[in-house]
Write a protein that holds these residues in place. Structure first.
Motif, PDB file in Angstrom:
ATOM      1  N   TRP A   1     -15.550  20.075  25.350  1.00  0.00           N
ATOM      2  CA  TRP A   1     -16.819  20.528  24.539  1.00  0.00           C
ATOM      3  C   TRP A   1     -16.883  22.074  24.688  1.00  0.00           C
ATOM      4  CZ3 TRP A   1     -20.314  16.535  23.120  1.00  0.00           C
ATOM      5  CH2 TRP A   1     -20.202  15.237  23.613  1.00  0.00           C
ATOM      6  N   SER A   2     -17.501  22.708  23.569  1.00  0.00           N
ATOM      7  CA  SER A   2     -17.578  24.064  23.474  1.00  0.00           C
ATOM      8  C   SER A   2     -18.809  24.377  24.464  1.00  0.00           C
ATOM      9  CB  SER A   2     -17.985  24.586  22.149  1.00  0.00           C
ATOM     10  OG  SER A   2     -19.281  23.850  21.777  1.00  0.00           O
ATOM     11  N   ARG A   3     -18.901  25.851  24.666  1.00  0.00           N
ATOM     12  CA  ARG A   3     -19.761  26.230  25.706  1.00  0.00           C
ATOM     13  C   ARG A   3     -21.211  26.123  25.098  1.00  0.00           C
ATOM     14  NH1 ARG A   3     -20.058  32.639  27.233  1.00  0.00           N
ATOM     15  NH2 ARG A   3     -17.634  32.113  27.896  1.00  0.00           N
ATOM     16  N   SER A   4     -21.365  25.689  23.847  1.00  0.00           N
ATOM     17  CA  SER A   4     -22.726  25.385  23.529  1.00  0.00           C
ATOM     18  C   SER A   4     -22.952  23.944  23.382  1.00  0.00           C
ATOM     19  CB  SER A   4     -22.968  26.058  21.936  1.00  0.00           C
ATOM     20  OG  SER A   4     -21.844  25.500  20.998  1.00  0.00           O
ATOM     21  N   GLY A   5     -21.967  23.130  23.667  1.00  0.00           N
ATOM     22  CA  GLY A   5     -22.125  21.532  23.567  1.00  0.00           C
ATOM     23  C   GLY A   5     -21.809  20.925  22.512  1.00  0.00           C
ATOM     24  N   MET A   6     -20.918  21.596  21.497  1.00  0.00           N
ATOM     25  CA  MET A   6     -20.482  20.980  20.525  1.00  0.00           C
ATOM     26  C   MET A   6     -19.112  20.320  20.789  1.00  0.00           C
ATOM     27  SD  MET A   6     -22.344  21.540  17.958  1.00  0.00           S
ATOM     28  CE  MET A   6     -21.485  21.396  16.720  1.00  0.00           C
ATOM     29  N   LEU A   7     -18.719  18.947  20.279  1.00  0.00           N
ATOM     30  CA  LEU A   7     -17.545  18.278  20.837  1.00  0.00           C
ATOM     31  C   LEU A   7     -16.319  18.882  20.100  1.00  0.00           C
ATOM     32  CD1 LEU A   7     -16.342  15.946  22.157  1.00  0.00           C
ATOM     33  CD2 LEU A   7     -16.719  14.432  20.214  1.00  0.00           C
ATOM     34  N   ARG A   8     -15.255  19.128  20.864  1.00  0.00           N
ATOM     35  CA  ARG A   8     -13.899  19.727  20.440  1.00  0.00           C
ATOM     36  C   ARG A   8     -13.090  18.475  20.216  1.00  0.00           C
ATOM     37  NH1 ARG A   8     -13.095  25.259  23.887  1.00  0.00           N
ATOM     38  NH2 ARG A   8     -14.698  26.650  22.672  1.00  0.00           N
ATOM     39  N   SER A   9     -12.923  17.945  21.418  1.00  0.00           N
ATOM     40  CA  SER A   9     -11.852  16.680  21.154  1.00  0.00           C
ATOM     41  C   SER A   9     -11.989  15.694  22.368  1.00  0.00           C
ATOM     42  CB  SER A   9     -10.388  17.324  21.258  1.00  0.00           C
ATOM     43  OG  SER A   9     -10.183  18.086  22.528  1.00  0.00           O
ATOM     44  N   THR A  10     -11.270  14.631  22.252  1.00  0.00           N
ATOM     45  CA  THR A  10     -11.339  13.590  23.253  1.00  0.00           C
ATOM     46  C   THR A  10      -9.696  13.363  23.414  1.00  0.00           C
ATOM     47  OG1 THR A  10     -13.150  12.441  22.032  1.00  0.00           O
ATOM     48  CG2 THR A  10     -11.746  11.086  23.673  1.00  0.00           C
ATOM     49  N   VAL A  11      -9.683  13.795  24.615  1.00  0.00           N
ATOM     50  CA  VAL A  11      -8.211  14.051  25.194  1.00  0.00           C
ATOM     51  C   VAL A  11      -7.753  12.998  25.987  1.00  0.00           C
ATOM     52  CG1 VAL A  11      -8.451  16.640  25.407  1.00  0.00           C
ATOM     53  CG2 VAL A  11      -8.817  15.205  27.230  1.00  0.00           C
ATOM     54  N   VAL A  12      -8.593  12.056  26.499  1.00  0.00           N
ATOM     55  CA  VAL A  12      -7.910  10.827  27.218  1.00  0.00           C
ATOM     56  C   VAL A  12      -8.959   9.593  26.924  1.00  0.00           C
ATOM     57  CG1 VAL A  12      -7.819   9.574  29.527  1.00  0.00           C
ATOM     58  CG2 VAL A  12      -7.087  11.997  29.085  1.00  0.00           C
ATOM     59  N   GLN A  13      -8.434   8.619  26.512  1.00  0.00           N
ATOM     60  CA  GLN A  13      -9.304   7.371  26.101  1.00  0.00           C
ATOM     61  C   GLN A  13      -8.441   6.099  26.353  1.00  0.00           C
ATOM     62  OE1 GLN A  13     -10.713   7.567  21.985  1.00  0.00           O
ATOM     63  NE2 GLN A  13     -12.228   6.226  22.210  1.00  0.00           N
ATOM     64  N   ASN A  14      -9.194   5.364  27.798  1.00  0.00           N
ATOM     65  CA  ASN A  14      -8.466   4.131  28.161  1.00  0.00           C
ATOM     66  C   ASN A  14     -10.027   3.409  28.672  1.00  0.00           C
ATOM     67  OD1 ASN A  14      -8.731   4.863  30.624  1.00  0.00           O
ATOM     68  ND2 ASN A  14      -6.674   6.201  30.335  1.00  0.00           N
ATOM     69  N   GLU A  15      -9.514   2.152  29.145  1.00  0.00           N
ATOM     70  CA  GLU A  15     -10.384   1.286  29.852  1.00  0.00           C
ATOM     71  C   GLU A  15     -10.822   1.428  31.061  1.00  0.00           C
ATOM     72  OE1 GLU A  15      -9.653  -2.640  28.436  1.00  0.00           O
ATOM     73  OE2 GLU A  15     -10.051  -2.286  26.404  1.00  0.00           O
ATOM     74  N   GLU A  16      -9.913   2.271  31.787  1.00  0.00           N
ATOM     75  CA  GLU A  16      -9.983   2.242  33.245  1.00  0.00           C
ATOM     76  C   GLU A  16     -10.935   3.241  33.586  1.00  0.00           C
ATOM     77  OE1 GLU A  16      -7.225   2.218  37.284  1.00  0.00           O
ATOM     78  OE2 GLU A  16      -6.221   2.639  35.195  1.00  0.00           O
ATOM     79  N   ALA A  17     -11.820   3.208  34.685  1.00  0.00           N
ATOM     80  CA  ALA A  17     -12.891   4.162  34.890  1.00  0.00           C
ATOM     81  C   ALA A  17     -12.011   5.505  35.658  1.00  0.00           C
ATOM     82  CB  ALA A  17     -13.872   3.632  35.900  1.00  0.00           C
ATOM     83  N   ILE A  18     -12.763   6.742  35.063  1.00  0.00           N
ATOM     84  CA  ILE A  18     -12.233   7.972  35.770  1.00  0.00           C
ATOM     85  C   ILE A  18     -13.093   8.382  36.956  1.00  0.00           C
ATOM     86  CG2 ILE A  18     -11.741  10.567  35.184  1.00  0.00           C
ATOM     87  CD1 ILE A  18     -11.110   9.379  32.444  1.00  0.00           C
ATOM     88  N   ARG A  19     -12.762   8.450  38.091  1.00  0.00           N
ATOM     89  CA  ARG A  19     -13.452   8.939  39.257  1.00  0.00           C
ATOM     90  C   ARG A  19     -13.647  10.290  39.315  1.00  0.00           C
ATOM     91  NH1 ARG A  19     -16.384  10.041  42.445  1.00  0.00           N
ATOM     92  NH2 ARG A  19     -17.086   9.302  44.353  1.00  0.00           N
ATOM     93  N   CYS A  20     -12.412  11.279  39.056  1.00  0.00           N
ATOM     94  CA  CYS A  20     -12.650  12.629  39.188  1.00  0.00           C
ATOM     95  C   CYS A  20     -11.938  13.401  38.227  1.00  0.00           C
ATOM     96  CB  CYS A  20     -12.483  12.950  40.654  1.00  0.00           C
ATOM     97  SG  CYS A  20     -12.667  14.961  40.988  1.00  0.00           S
ATOM     98  N   ALA A  21     -12.319  14.465  37.506  1.00  0.00           N
ATOM     99  CA  ALA A  21     -11.356  15.127  36.944  1.00  0.00           C
ATOM    100  C   ALA A  21     -11.604  16.748  37.031  1.00  0.00           C
ATOM    101  CB  ALA A  21     -11.705  14.950  35.235  1.00  0.00           C
ATOM    102  N   ARG A  22     -10.449  17.410  36.955  1.00  0.00           N
ATOM    103  CA  ARG A  22     -10.453  19.065  37.321  1.00  0.00           C
ATOM    104  C   ARG A  22      -9.824  19.549  36.337  1.00  0.00           C
ATOM    105  NH1 ARG A  22     -14.325  17.356  39.510  1.00  0.00           N
ATOM    106  NH2 ARG A  22     -15.153  17.827  41.655  1.00  0.00           N
ATOM    107  N   TRP A  23     -10.248  20.915  35.974  1.00  0.00           N
ATOM    108  CA  TRP A  23      -9.218  21.829  35.211  1.00  0.00           C
ATOM    109  C   TRP A  23      -8.197  22.392  35.938  1.00  0.00           C
ATOM    110  CZ3 TRP A  23      -9.714  22.662  30.105  1.00  0.00           C
ATOM    111  CH2 TRP A  23     -11.181  22.261  29.251  1.00  0.00           C
ATOM    112  N   ALA A  24      -6.784  22.742  35.324  1.00  0.00           N
ATOM    113  CA  ALA A  24      -5.916  23.697  35.676  1.00  0.00           C
ATOM    114  C   ALA A  24      -6.466  24.854  35.726  1.00  0.00           C
ATOM    115  CB  ALA A  24      -4.732  23.247  34.892  1.00  0.00           C
ATOM    116  N   PRO A  25      -5.896  25.955  36.752  1.00  0.00           N
ATOM    117  CA  PRO A  25      -6.382  27.106  36.794  1.00  0.00           C
ATOM    118  C   PRO A  25      -6.242  28.009  35.672  1.00  0.00           C
ATOM    119  CG  PRO A  25      -4.837  26.642  38.807  1.00  0.00           C
ATOM    120  CD  PRO A  25      -4.981  25.404  37.815  1.00  0.00           C
TER     121      PRO A  25
END
Length: 775
Positions: A148-172
């Motif tokens: 999402w953008s800083r203002s909260g506008m959706l930019r893209s969906t980068v991952v989409q599958n059925e298995e739950a995601i427990r944690c996600a982090r940005w690269a530096p």
């Protein structure tokens, strides 16, 4: 090093779902949403929907806002605008809170909700601002990651599958996202058409992730009771022994090579290589599992949220630096013990503010507190020099003449008398300051090297010599690959300054910061492969580097860089099997290299004769240098002397050294040099050519207005384009050069039995054919 912890608040709240008659009872909700809004204030929120702020100044917490009753928070993250995490942007700081019903809210500094967005069809497990502050990610139990953008506008969906995601982090660098599903970890680059990297990481569920801004490595903790460390391609670097309980949280320090690991009733402070400094165990009272770990922006404190609703603040003590006879140890948040090992005396230095960082070396201790910098001389320990106004010091690096400070706003180079010597700036520097780390900077004897964060192949070199033009107009050096680590030499003379760097392919290169004539140079020479870390000696131009299973010492990496023969003769490689794995270089002072492995310090001596030889060469004691080589009788000694003597035009000494090193071809060439006019431009150029420094040789001839010789040099090296360029540039004063270049080119092509193919020469061939036809 140890962790000192303090339980700041027992987060006991009323159960809103209990019957009215039981409302007097209180229950403890897990505290999984904790983050720093500054280096003194912590925000936290639990299932009671109340946002609290705990202050390090007042040591108390206050309620700042209340969330809707149907909003159960799952993650909390501050975007500190104008600070490290935002890339230097302007505006008010912003808070992101995600919930278990798929919503996230964006709040301003005063905790007013600015945006409330329904993002996922299930609970959001992670909501994180990007390191550059340009946007945010949300990862949910519906198996989707959105940006999402800083203002909260959706930019893209980068991952989409059925298995739950427990944690996600940005690269530096904000170009990739790491996330975990089940026992697998995946890295998704955001570049177009890039492939997902996925690997099996743990035997059980992966519960937590952290991506280091310092070393570009990833830590993971899982239900198999282990924490592991991976590189950015998914290769395993470290696997811990099994703990008693599942690893519920991991967090890399933003400023230092520390990793904090949380499990049930246990905090463990580790090095980023995996070995442990210290553990803090909580038994009475029990605090439960650590669900959230958040380091402060300056990397000195960490806030922890536990399963029993307790907020715990910890800070590292007994950090230790050793330089020759001095040892500095942090005893508390506001005191440092400075001990003279030689005399056994010790002074405890107390400070009115919290110590953020300190550096030790060359007889000086530099201590940065929250708003000041204190400079101590070992001879006058009771009368420090104090610099006011330096806030949030992130990096301190000391050298022989100066010390450097990187803070939240800029880079500063000071003398040890407290005088500001340089405030370097380059295009885009202000926006890059928050993203710079100690690996991006290196302070040498008379040069400051800075890696450009927007273009990691670019290196900016600032002169520190008073009055030098490059103090405010840096020379930029461009490598072929991205730079992973840089190191400017810490000794030598003004003419013998070098910078070494490791690129993304782990290859080692060396370049001069200036040549003997003081000119800028762009020549880069490769002298090693598969390097992990490098460091220059404190008093000599000797370089040490660590490989996977060995370490190398380059006794003449600067002067001999252009000659592979000299590099081969002056490089010693030794096995490190007896040391163990994951070796780092702690220090390199005088003739002693200190490695650190699994917490142990391992001192190793380099060749003492080479150390003494370098000191003699720095002072120009050529006869003394000859005596040292004759006494040591080692090829590396003679090769080092030969390379330095050739560079300094000491032909007689150079001839003897090459002869002793069995370099017969160079001895013959030196005899040819002796037939030339002593100290002439021709002799100096041929001297540089023998060292493989072709650009330096050409520069010497052009500055000496030896145009014919410069063209002849290019022709000898078969550098046809450069020969034509010089001839065209000076054809008004030297009309005979163009026909000579064309004639030599024709002879060359005739020997190869080929037609002309170079587009620069084709017009001249066509013109010549036309002239012949007209005749």
């Amino acid at each position: 090093m140890k962790l000192r912890t303090r339980v700041c608040k027992k987060h006991s709240i009323k159960n809103s779902e209990a019957p009215e008659e039981d409302s007097r009872k209180s229950t403890n909700y897990p505290l999984s949403c904790v983050d720093w809004s500054s280096n003194e204030d912590i925000y936290f929120v639990s299932d009671d929907h109340q946002i609290f702020k705990w202050s390090d100044v007042s040591r108390d917490s206050v309620e700042v806002a209340k969330l809707p009753d149907d909003f159960v928070p799952t993650d909390l993250h501050w975007l500190l605008l104008g600070g490290r995490s935002s890339g230097g942007g302007k505006g008010s700081d912003t808070l992101l809170i995600s919930s278990n019903d798929g919503r996230f809210v964006i709040l301003n500094k005063s905790a007013r909700v600015e945006r409330s967005i329904s993002a996922h069809g299930a609970a959001i497990s992670s909501g994180r601002w990007s390191p550059d502050g340009a946007g945010l990610l949300t990862a949910g139990e519906d198996g989707v990651i959105k940006i999402w953008s800083r203002s909260g506008m959706l930019r893209s969906t980068v991952v989409q599958n059925e298995e739950a995601i427990r944690c996600a982090r940005w690269a530096p660098n904000s170009t990739s996202i790491v996330f975990c599903q089940g026992g697998h970890i995946s890295i998704k680059p955001l570049a177009a058409n890039s492939k997902l990297i996925r690997w099996r990481a743990h035997d059980g569920l992966v519960l937590s992730l952290s991506w280091s801004t310092q070393s570009n490595i990833i830590a993971s903790g899982g239900e198999d009771f282990r924490f592991k460390i991976w590189d950015a391609q998914g290769a395993n670097l470290f696997t811990s022994a099994a703990e008693e309980y599942a690893i519920t949280s991991v967090a890399f320090n933003p400023e230092k090579d520390y990793l904090l690991v949380g499990t049930f009733n246990l905090l463990k402070l580790c090095h980023s290589n995996g070995w442990s400094y210290n553990s803090a165990r909580f038994t009475t009272p029990s605090v439960g599992s650590f669900f959230s770990l958040s380091w402060s922006a300056d990397g000195t404190q960490v806030a922890c949220g536990t399963s029993t609703g307790q907020l715990i603040v910890a800070y590292a003590i007994e950090q230790q630096l050793i330089s020759r006879n001095l040892k500095a140890t942090s005893k508390s948040r506001k005191s440092i013990a400075l001990k003279d090992i030689a005399t056994g005396t010790q002074d405890v230095l107390d400070f009115p503010q919290r110590v953020v960082n300190f550096g030790l070396g060359y007889g000086h201790l530099v201590v940065a507190t929250t708003h000041q910098v204190h400079i101590y001389n070992e001879k006058y320990i009771n009368t420090p020099i104090i610099i006011d106004g330096r806030n949030d010091t992130r990096v301190i690096e000391v050298s022989k003449k100066y010390f450097m400070i990187l803070d939240a706003s800029s880079i500063w180079v000071y003398t040890y008398t407290g005088r500001l010597h340089l405030n370097p700036r380059y295009p885009g520097s202000q926006a890059q300051i928050p993203l710079l780390t100690w690996r991006s900077l290196s302070l040498g004897l008379d040069v400051l090297a800075i890696r450009d964060n927007s273009d990691p192949t670019l290196l900016h070199l600032f002169d520190l010599i008073p009055g030098a033009s490059r103090q405010y107009d840096p020379h930029s050096l461009r490598a072929k690959q991205q730079l992973a680590e840089i190191a400017a030499c810490r000794a030598g003379t003004a003419e013998d300054q070098f910078v070494a760097f490791i690129d993304a392919n782990r290859e080692l290169f060396v370049s001069e910061t200036r040549n003997l004539s003081g000119e800028r140079t762009d020549e880069i020479y490769k002298i090693g492969t598969q390097l992990i870390a490098i460091m220059w000696a404190s008093e000599t131009n000797i370089l040490v580097g660590v490989h996977d299973s060995c370490y190398s010492i380059w006794y003449c990496p600067g002067e001999g860089a252009a000659d592979p023969t000299i590099i081969a003769l002056t490089t010693i490689t030794l096995d490190t099997a007896e040391f163990g794995k994951h070796i780092t270089i702690e220090s390199f002072e005088d003739a002693v290299v200190t490695f650190r492995c699994a917490g142990a310090l391992l001192p190793v001596n380099v060749n003492m004769y080479c150390e003494v030889l370098h000191r003699a060469l720095l002072e120009g004691q050529w006869q003394q240098a000859l005596k040292i080589c004759r006494m040591g009788q080692h090829a590396s000694l003679w090769a080092t002397l030969a390379a330095v003597a050739t560079r300094k035009h000491q032909l007689q000494i150079s001839e003897e050294a090459y002869s002793a090193a069995l370099q017969i071809d160079k001895v013959s060439y030196l005899q040819h040099l002796k037939t030339l006019t002593p100290s002439s431009a021709e002799q100096m150029a041929e001297n540089s050519l023998m060292l493989g420094r072709m650009l330096e040789a050409e520069t010497i001839l052009l500055h000496g207005k030896k145009i014919e010789q410069a063209v002849g040099l290019s022709l000898r090296m078969h550098n046809w384009r450069r020969a034509l360029e010089i001839a065209q540039k000076h054809k008004a004063d030297h009309p005979d050069l163009m026909p000579r270049v064309i004639q030599e080119r024709r002879k060359y092509l005739k020997a190869l039995q080929r037609e002309e193919w170079d587009p620069l020469y084709l017009p001249h061939v066509i013109k010549e054919e036309a002239d012949n036809t007209s005749e």
